[in-house]
Design a protein around this motif. Structure first.
Motif, mmCIF file in Angstrom:
data_model
loop_
_atom_site.group_PDB
_atom_site.id
_atom_site.type_symbol
_atom_site.label_atom_id
_atom_site.label_comp_id
_atom_site.label_asym_id
_atom_site.label_seq_id
_atom_site.Cartn_x
_atom_site.Cartn_y
_atom_site.Cartn_z
ATOM 1 N N SER A 66 9.965 9.779 -13.534
ATOM 2 C CA SER A 66 11.311 10.125 -13.987
ATOM 3 C C SER A 66 11.569 9.657 -15.415
ATOM 4 C CB SER A 66 12.351 9.512 -13.048
ATOM 5 O OG SER A 66 12.282 8.092 -13.081
ATOM 6 N N LEU A 67 10.873 8.596 -15.845
ATOM 7 C CA LEU A 67 11.003 8.101 -17.215
ATOM 8 C C LEU A 67 10.035 8.773 -18.172
ATOM 9 C CD1 LEU A 67 11.405 4.272 -16.479
ATOM 10 C CD2 LEU A 67 13.201 5.906 -17.085
ATOM 11 N N GLY A 68 9.211 9.688 -17.660
ATOM 12 C CA GLY A 68 8.259 10.379 -18.500
ATOM 13 C C GLY A 68 7.062 9.544 -18.888
ATOM 14 N N LEU A 69 6.759 8.509 -18.114
ATOM 15 C CA LEU A 69 5.641 7.618 -18.412
ATOM 16 C C LEU A 69 4.420 8.022 -17.595
ATOM 17 C CD1 LEU A 69 7.546 4.212 -18.418
ATOM 18 C CD2 LEU A 69 6.956 5.645 -20.386
ATOM 19 N N ALA A 70 3.281 7.500 -18.009
ATOM 20 C CA ALA A 70 2.028 7.786 -17.294
ATOM 21 C C ALA A 70 2.061 7.139 -15.917
ATOM 22 C CB ALA A 70 0.843 7.269 -18.103
ATOM 23 N N THR A 71 1.444 7.824 -14.980
ATOM 24 C CA THR A 71 1.435 7.323 -13.604
ATOM 25 C C THR A 71 -0.014 7.093 -13.162
ATOM 26 O OG1 THR A 71 1.450 9.604 -12.794
ATOM 27 C CG2 THR A 71 3.570 8.494 -13.012
ATOM 28 N N PRO A 72 -0.539 5.891 -13.379
ATOM 29 C CA PRO A 72 -1.915 5.622 -12.965
ATOM 30 C C PRO A 72 -2.016 5.522 -11.448
ATOM 31 C CG PRO A 72 -0.883 3.620 -13.755
ATOM 32 C CD PRO A 72 0.086 4.734 -14.016
ATOM 33 N N ASP A 73 -3.198 5.809 -10.940
ATOM 34 C CA ASP A 73 -3.452 5.673 -9.511
ATOM 35 C C ASP A 73 -3.726 4.197 -9.222
ATOM 36 O OD1 ASP A 73 -4.088 5.860 -6.877
ATOM 37 O OD2 ASP A 73 -5.496 7.524 -7.101
ATOM 38 N N LEU A 74 -2.788 3.551 -8.585
ATOM 39 C CA LEU A 74 -2.886 2.106 -8.352
ATOM 40 C C LEU A 74 -3.841 1.749 -7.226
ATOM 41 C CD1 LEU A 74 0.896 1.217 -8.670
ATOM 42 C CD2 LEU A 74 -0.886 1.031 -10.416
ATOM 43 N N LEU A 95 -6.469 -2.187 2.674
ATOM 44 C CA LEU A 95 -6.354 -1.051 1.760
ATOM 45 C C LEU A 95 -7.576 -0.132 1.791
ATOM 46 C CD1 LEU A 95 -4.794 -2.785 -1.378
ATOM 47 C CD2 LEU A 95 -3.639 -1.379 0.328
ATOM 48 N N ARG A 96 -8.601 -0.501 2.513
ATOM 49 C CA ARG A 96 -9.836 0.293 2.516
ATOM 50 C C ARG A 96 -9.623 1.720 3.001
ATOM 51 N NH1 ARG A 96 -15.688 -1.797 4.945
ATOM 52 N NH2 ARG A 96 -16.958 -0.168 3.951
ATOM 53 N N PRO A 97 -8.822 1.973 4.052
ATOM 54 C CA PRO A 97 -8.596 3.385 4.447
ATOM 55 C C PRO A 97 -7.815 4.188 3.411
ATOM 56 C CG PRO A 97 -8.076 1.879 6.250
ATOM 57 C CD PRO A 97 -8.228 1.048 5.032
ATOM 58 N N LEU A 98 -7.114 3.511 2.503
ATOM 59 C CA LEU A 98 -6.291 4.207 1.518
ATOM 60 C C LEU A 98 -7.006 4.409 0.187
ATOM 61 C CD1 LEU A 98 -2.938 2.262 2.071
ATOM 62 C CD2 LEU A 98 -3.694 4.372 3.176
ATOM 63 N N SER A 99 -8.139 3.753 0.000
ATOM 64 C CA SER A 99 -8.802 3.793 -1.304
ATOM 65 C C SER A 99 -10.294 3.968 -1.124
ATOM 66 C CB SER A 99 -8.516 2.496 -2.070
ATOM 67 O OG SER A 99 -9.263 2.433 -3.260
ATOM 68 N N SER A 100 -10.869 4.859 -1.917
ATOM 69 C CA SER A 100 -12.322 5.034 -1.912
ATOM 70 C C SER A 100 -13.021 3.998 -2.776
ATOM 71 C CB SER A 100 -12.678 6.433 -2.414
ATOM 72 O OG SER A 100 -12.200 6.623 -3.748
ATOM 73 N N SER A 101 -12.252 3.220 -3.535
ATOM 74 C CA SER A 101 -12.851 2.200 -4.406
ATOM 75 C C SER A 101 -13.211 0.927 -3.653
ATOM 76 C CB SER A 101 -11.889 1.860 -5.551
ATOM 77 O OG SER A 101 -11.665 2.980 -6.379
ATOM 78 N N VAL A 102 -12.655 0.740 -2.463
ATOM 79 C CA VAL A 102 -12.983 -0.447 -1.672
ATOM 80 C C VAL A 102 -14.263 -0.163 -0.906
ATOM 81 C CG1 VAL A 102 -12.193 -2.076 0.073
ATOM 82 C CG2 VAL A 102 -10.543 -1.033 -1.490
ATOM 83 N N GLY A 117 0.820 -1.208 0.000
ATOM 84 C CA GLY A 117 0.000 0.000 0.000
ATOM 85 C C GLY A 117 0.852 1.256 0.000
ATOM 86 N N PHE A 118 1.969 1.228 0.707
ATOM 87 C CA PHE A 118 2.909 2.359 0.665
ATOM 88 C C PHE A 118 3.485 2.526 -0.747
ATOM 89 C CE2 PHE A 118 7.407 3.597 0.801
ATOM 90 C CZ PHE A 118 7.282 4.891 1.287
ATOM 91 N N PHE A 119 3.812 1.401 -1.399
ATOM 92 C CA PHE A 119 4.340 1.465 -2.764
ATOM 93 C C PHE A 119 3.303 1.987 -3.756
ATOM 94 C CE2 PHE A 119 7.494 -2.151 -1.774
ATOM 95 C CZ PHE A 119 8.418 -1.225 -1.312
ATOM 96 N N TYR A 120 2.015 1.796 -3.448
ATOM 97 C CA TYR A 120 0.959 2.200 -4.381
ATOM 98 C C TYR A 120 0.550 3.660 -4.221
ATOM 99 C CZ TYR A 120 0.263 -2.808 -5.233
ATOM 100 O OH TYR A 120 0.429 -4.133 -5.573
ATOM 101 N N GLN A 121 0.818 4.272 -3.077
ATOM 102 C CA GLN A 121 0.361 5.643 -2.850
ATOM 103 C C GLN A 121 1.060 6.617 -3.793
ATOM 104 O OE1 GLN A 121 0.826 6.602 1.305
ATOM 105 N NE2 GLN A 121 -1.264 5.950 1.768
ATOM 106 N N PRO A 122 0.299 7.456 -4.493
ATOM 107 C CA PRO A 122 0.931 8.353 -5.482
ATOM 108 C C PRO A 122 1.922 9.334 -4.863
ATOM 109 C CG PRO A 122 -1.453 8.226 -5.808
ATOM 110 C CD PRO A 122 -1.163 7.561 -4.496
ATOM 111 N N GLU A 123 1.698 9.757 -3.622
ATOM 112 C CA GLU A 123 2.565 10.775 -3.025
ATOM 113 C C GLU A 123 3.924 10.208 -2.604
ATOM 114 O OE1 GLU A 123 -0.416 10.031 -1.967
ATOM 115 O OE2 GLU A 123 -1.680 11.754 -2.549
ATOM 116 N N PHE A 124 3.957 8.960 -2.166
ATOM 117 C CA PHE A 124 5.183 8.398 -1.605
ATOM 118 C C PHE A 124 5.730 7.224 -2.405
ATOM 119 C CE2 PHE A 124 2.266 9.742 1.809
ATOM 120 C CZ PHE A 124 2.960 10.847 2.278
ATOM 121 N N SER A 125 5.015 6.755 -3.400
ATOM 122 C CA SER A 125 5.379 5.518 -4.077
ATOM 123 C C SER A 125 6.679 5.659 -4.868
ATOM 124 C CB SER A 125 4.259 5.088 -5.020
ATOM 125 O OG SER A 125 4.666 3.985 -5.801
#
Length: 321
Positions: A170-178, A263-270, A154-162
């Motif tokens: 850094s590679l200029g690729l799209a960054t989806p919200d995991l 992951l429920r506290p980290l995601s509104s999709s759950v 979950g830490f690896f998936y968070q957009p702010e800290f992942s």
């Protein structure tokens, strides 16, 4: 010359044919016959206490509902028969959760089995050094508790800290919200694949080690190299073990609960009905409907049994088991 007299023949009371001597009972016979039952008794007791009794309680509870007399009245249990089951079978929340679990199965199990079989074949070959060290490294994620593993991912998936998102940026690729939308199911599947691949690999390695070495020697004498030996000899022999691992993974997939709950506290999709197990938990402890939650659990157990039975019978008909 003296003649030894023969012992007298035993005859019946009426002088007829002799009766056989009464058979003596072996005092150890009863004890010997009781040994299997004594050995099975601990397992039978634990199986009854921790499996049969909870199943019976769940089935009984699923036939009852809860009602209140007025707004502040105390809740009381009432018999509703199959009403809870009829409601579950038409509940769109249960349907969506079940379909999501089937999608999770399609994402998880094929990738997991392919990786497990690949690692097992590589480690069983003679081209890898330090096989015990590699085997331990691949198996190590299974030893990590699922809650801890989900928190780390979950830490690896968070957009702010992942760091994953940072590397993609850094590679200029799209960054989806995991952690949102359809990507969340793939993120949860990734945690399961990471954690259970090593466990299934150990099952497949054990199946390979059970094959007599003479089979491999005969294949090498016929000119098989390591790659041909793995694909033409070892892989077909792994089919029964892979089917067993598939059924175990299928049963575990239908019980999906820990990863979305963490992951429920980290995601509104759950949502509360993200999986059937999470839906049953929400109904029991949030909505105070234990009877309905028990019906969801029983229907889910029957669905798991049906899917497992179908795949098991299909494997038996094709000779995989």
């Amino acid at each position: 010359m003296s003649q030894v007299a023969a012992p007298p023949r035993r005859t019946g009371r009426d002088g007829g044919a002799p009766r056989p001597a009464p058979r003596r009972r072996d005092p150890r016979g009863i004890g010997v016959r009781a040994v299997p039952y004594v050995m099975v008794a601990p397992f039978a007791a634990l199986f009854a206490v921790f499996f049969l009794v909870p199943v019976g309680i769940a089935v009984r509870q699923s036939l009852h509902g809860t009602e209140r007399a007025g707004l502040l009245g105390r809740p009381r249990e009432v018999f509703v028969g199959l009403g809870n089951y009829a409601e579950v079978l038409t509940d769109p929340g249960f349907h969506s959760g079940l379909l999501r679990v089937l999608g999770y199965v399609l994402l998880t199990i094929p990738v997991m089995l392919v990786l497990s079989a690949g690692f097992a074949l590589i480690l069983d070959s003679g081209i890898v050094r330090l096989r015990r060290l590699h085997r331990m490294a691949i198996f190590l994620p299974y030893a990590i508790p699922v809650v801890v593993a989900t928190l780390v991912w979950g830490f690896f998936y968070q957009p702010e800290f992942s760091p994953i998102v940072g590397a993609l940026r850094s590679l200029g690729l799209a960054t989806p919200d995991l952690l949102e939308g359809d990507a969340l199911l793939g993120s949860i599947a990734n945690v399961a694949v990471w954690q259970w691949t090593g466990y299934n690999m150990i099952i497949l390695i054990a199946a390979l080690q059970a094959v007599p070495p003479s089979v491999y020697e005969a294949a090498r004498l016929d000119g098989c190299g390591e790659l041909a030996l793995a694909l033409r000899v070892k892989l077909p022999m792994l089919v029964p073990a892979m089917l067993l691992a598939f059924i175990f993974s299928l049963i575990g997939a239908f019980q999906l609960f820990n990863e979305p709950a963490v992951l429920r506290p980290l995601s509104s999709s759950v949502t509360a009905d993200y999986t059937p197990n999470l839906y049953a938990y929400s109904k029991a402890f949030t909505d105070a409907q234990p009877g309905y939650a028990a019906a969801v659990a029983v229907v889910l157990a029957l669905a798991t049994f049906a899917f497992s039975f179908v795949f098991l019978r299909a494997g038996q008909r094709r000779g995989a088991l």
